[in-house]
Design an enzyme around this catalytic site. Structure first.
Site, PDB file in Angstrom:
ATOM      1  N   LYS A   1      69.062 -75.116  46.142  1.00 56.97           N
ATOM      2  CA  LYS A   1      69.002 -75.425  47.580  1.00 56.97           C
ATOM      3  C   LYS A   1      68.682 -74.160  48.373  1.00 56.97           C
ATOM      4  O   LYS A   1      67.838 -74.176  49.268  1.00 56.97           O
ATOM      5  CB  LYS A   1      70.322 -76.057  48.043  1.00 56.97           C
TER       6      LYS A   1
ATOM      7  N   ASP B   1      74.215 -83.809  54.833  1.00 59.98           N
ATOM      8  CA  ASP B   1      74.435 -84.720  53.702  1.00 59.98           C
ATOM      9  C   ASP B   1      74.498 -86.176  54.172  1.00 59.98           C
ATOM     10  O   ASP B   1      74.358 -87.096  53.364  1.00 59.98           O
ATOM     11  CB  ASP B   1      75.799 -84.414  53.052  1.00 59.98           C
TER      12      ASP B   1
ATOM     13  N   GLN C   1      79.382 -78.561  48.718  1.00 58.92           N
ATOM     14  CA  GLN C   1      78.965 -79.178  47.464  1.00 58.92           C
ATOM     15  C   GLN C   1      80.133 -79.921  46.818  1.00 58.92           C
ATOM     16  O   GLN C   1      81.253 -79.396  46.753  1.00 58.92           O
ATOM     17  CB  GLN C   1      78.422 -78.068  46.527  1.00 58.92           C
TER      18      GLN C   1
HETATM   19  N1  GUN Z   1      77.018 -83.303  44.533  1.00 58.38           N
HETATM   20  C1  GUN Z   1      76.092 -84.080  43.927  1.00 58.38           C
HETATM   21  N2  GUN Z   1      75.202 -84.537  44.840  1.00 58.38           N
HETATM   22  C2  GUN Z   1      75.576 -84.031  46.037  1.00 58.38           C
HETATM   23  C3  GUN Z   1      75.049 -84.129  47.349  1.00 58.38           C
HETATM   24  O1  GUN Z   1      74.046 -84.804  47.614  1.00 58.38           O
HETATM   25  N3  GUN Z   1      75.720 -83.439  48.305  1.00 58.38           N
HETATM   26  C4  GUN Z   1      76.838 -82.717  48.052  1.00 58.38           C
HETATM   27  N4  GUN Z   1      77.444 -82.098  49.058  1.00 58.38           N
HETATM   28  N5  GUN Z   1      77.355 -82.596  46.837  1.00 58.38           N
HETATM   29  C5  GUN Z   1      76.726 -83.250  45.837  1.00 58.38           C
END
Ligand code: GUN
Length: 296
Positions: A53, A120, A97
């Protein structure tokens, strides 16, 4: 006949080209879009996702901030970092995350993120707006699937979409989005899950089958209608002694058999995977545009 592949790399490249233009316009108007990612603990897969990311953010010329906190972080320490990011004018969007260490209450963390920075789309305010069909953030993985359908010319209006899986991150929002009015939607939607009776009977009715149940090669060829479009959201690591690593990634769909029945299919890896980060970047650009007053 073998199905045509829908590749996240191709679709995401098209979207990144559009995002680059919007980022340039924002910069020219004095706003540098900024994304922060918070990671608590040592989960190896999460470390890989968070690094990717940050790298994507930088390659698009946006501001990137990564905050790594130890497994022993307390909930109040994490909430204090979130409060700082909520107040930081250089950060337009951020996420924490998941999964979090078990001593931290995930819902309390999600609820603490300012809705206007919740890229998100996990905060109940944004989930409600998405369900109501209001303009705003869309959750990254289902939004990525929808973009794959739209940009590869798959008709969705009036089609029967069957979503396999009912998670908060994929299944539930995917179903809500496909039943909305509008382009890339207007579908008739059925959701099936681990407790559904006669599940294969229902999946066989799907014109578009979106699979996000988290079970390796769960969908077999007998569960798919001839000519269906099959989107595989699963990523499961399975043992494979013939592979150099001793393991490999497979989806929730038995790809080799199902590709002989479907008209289009997404592989794993290389299918939906690249779309999630892409749509996260799109939400961040959207957040920056809103903060600069150029978007709803
Ligand atoms: N863990 C797995 N997929 C995601 C996501 O799309 N966002 C977040 N914050 N954590 C994740």
């Amino acid at each position: 006949m073998s199905a045509e592949l829908i590749l996240g790399k191709d679709v995401s490249e098209e979207i990144y080209a559009e995002l680059r233009q919007r980022i340039e316009a924002l910069k020219a108007a004095g706003t540098l879009p900024g994304l922060a990612v918070v990671l608590v603990g040592d989960d190896p897969a999460s470390h890989v996702y968070v690094r990717k990311k940050g790298e994507m953010c930088e390659s698009l010329g946006m501001r990137s901030k990564t905050i790594i906190m130890p497994e022993s972080t307390t909930q109040s320490e994490l909430l204090s970092v979130i409060a700082d990011l909520n107040a930081d004018p250089e950060i337009h969007g951020f996420l924490v995350q998941l999964p979090l260490p078990p001593h931290i209450d995930e819902k309390a963390v999600i609820n603490a993120v300012a809705p206007e920075k919740d890229v998100d789309c996990f905060h109940p305010y944004n989930v409600g707006r998405m369900l109501a069909g209001d303009p705003g953030f869309l959750p990254a993985t289902p939004a990525g699937v929808q973009q794959m359908l739209v940009r590869s010319g798959v008709e969705t209006a009036g089609k029967h979409v069957v979503v396999v899986g009912r998670s908060n991150i994929v299944g539930k929002p995917m179903a809500a989005m496909m039943m909305q009015k509008g382009p890339g939607a207007d579908s008739t939607v059925t959701v099936v899950h681990s407790r559904t009776a006669n599940l294969p009977e229902i999946t066989r009715q799907a014109d578009i089958l979106v699979v996000a149940i988290g079970k390796p090669r769960f969908v077999t060829a007998d569960m798919v209608k001839d000519g269906a479009v099959v989107i595989d959201v699963g990523t499961n690591r399975i043992d494979d002694p013939t592979h150099p690593k001793g393991s490999r990634l497979v989806g929730d769909v038995d790809f080799d058999a199902v590709k002989e029945k479907a008209s289009r299919i997404t592989p794993v890896p290389g299918g939906v995977g690249p779309m999630t980060i892409c749509m996260l970047m799109a939400n961040t650009v959207r957040a920056a545009e809103r903060s600069a007053g150029v978007s709803q």
